[in-house]
Design a protein around this motif. Structure first.
Motif, short mmCIF file in Angstrom:
data_model
loop_
_atom_site.label_atom_id
_atom_site.label_comp_id
_atom_site.label_asym_id
_atom_site.label_seq_id
_atom_site.Cartn_x
_atom_site.Cartn_y
_atom_site.Cartn_z
N PRO B 18 43.12 -65.08 26.79
CA PRO B 18 42.61 -63.86 27.43
C PRO B 18 42.79 -63.90 28.95
O PRO B 18 42.64 -64.96 29.56
CB PRO B 18 41.12 -63.84 27.06
N ILE B 20 41.67 -61.79 32.45
CA ILE B 20 40.86 -60.77 33.13
C ILE B 20 41.63 -60.32 34.36
O ILE B 20 42.10 -61.16 35.13
CB ILE B 20 39.51 -61.38 33.58
N MET B 31 40.12 -54.78 33.72
CA MET B 31 40.40 -54.80 32.29
C MET B 31 40.49 -56.25 31.82
O MET B 31 40.51 -57.16 32.62
CB MET B 31 41.74 -54.11 32.00
N MET B 32 40.52 -56.42 30.51
CA MET B 32 40.83 -57.72 29.93
C MET B 32 41.92 -57.50 28.90
O MET B 32 41.86 -56.54 28.12
CB MET B 32 39.58 -58.34 29.29
N TRP B 34 45.50 -59.77 26.80
CA TRP B 34 45.94 -61.09 26.33
C TRP B 34 47.34 -61.40 26.81
O TRP B 34 48.17 -60.50 27.01
CB TRP B 34 45.87 -61.14 24.79
N ARG B 54 48.53 -57.02 21.22
CA ARG B 54 48.27 -57.50 19.86
C ARG B 54 48.53 -56.40 18.84
O ARG B 54 48.97 -56.66 17.73
CB ARG B 54 46.82 -57.99 19.75
N THR B 83 40.84 -69.38 29.66
CA THR B 83 40.75 -68.00 30.17
C THR B 83 41.45 -67.93 31.52
O THR B 83 41.36 -68.85 32.33
CB THR B 83 39.28 -67.56 30.35
N LEU B 84 42.14 -66.80 31.75
CA LEU B 84 42.82 -66.57 33.02
C LEU B 84 42.11 -65.48 33.80
O LEU B 84 41.55 -64.55 33.21
CB LEU B 84 44.27 -66.12 32.76
#
Lengths: 130, 130
Positions: B18, B20, B31-32, B34, B54, B83-84
């Motif tokens: 994920p 952010i 937003m978030m 992938w 996705r 997480t990024l």
């Protein structure tokens, strides 16, 4: 859980939804963790943020050991209903490393650089120091 | 991908992580979404944020249709490497609804309230208006 959330939220196959925690006044993104229905209910009921830990498979009352709790200021849902943004007031530090937030590494000049200092010794947060 | 990232990042069973997106100067969480390895590589190579969708199962060059691209300012990784946090400069709006960010619904007084206005008509972003 309130009806409007139950209708809107999309949980993944494990019954979880990602939740971003942001310090409400500075805008600092503190961390990202996961919530299930019970964690959301407890968070909304108590006003203290509770996550679900995937590694330990239980409710994670953040700050229960360290005292570094997150008080909920606003509970937001994204357009797709599959991500939460929690505006919080973070007591102490958010990261288990003792840094204020978890995003303390950055890609700089082709390497991963640590860009934030440890503010609180993790051992003093979790350890059995005498 | 640079070695340090390859060693640090933990992708899920689908090869995704994920990310952010936060506006670099205002702190607004936009937003978030992938990313997979290819999306990360492209983002770091070009400086323009590319995700993995996705639903459509392909690289998602955000803004390709709407022009509302995100220019990468800083690429951060969390303590667990799962997480990024992308600090970006968002052109136009981040949300497909035409709002500036995706988190425009908030739990207020036991209901889900819309707290941000549409800034740009989505049809003018994606439609075939003549």
């Amino acid at each position: 859980m309130i009806d409007a959330l139950e209708k809107t939220l999309k949980f993944n196959a494990d019954g979880l939804i990602p939740a971003i925690a942001q310090q409400h006044d500075t805008g600092e993104v503190l961390m990202m963790a996961w919530m299930n229905r019970d964690a959301i209910r407890e968070t909304l009921d108590t006003g203290i943020v509770c996550y679900w830990t995937r590694s330990r498979q239980k409710l994670w009352r953040k700050g229960e050991t360290s005292g570094h709790v997150q008080t909920l200021v606003d509970f937001r849902v994204d357009c797709d209903g599959d991500t939460l943004l929690l505006l919080v007031d973070q007591k102490g530090v958010a990261c288990h490393t003792g840094r204020h937030n978890c995003f303390f590494r950055s890609v700089r000049e082709g390497d991963l650089e640590t860009i934030a200092d440890v503010e609180i010794d993790p051992e003093s947060m979790y350890g059995d120091k005498k």
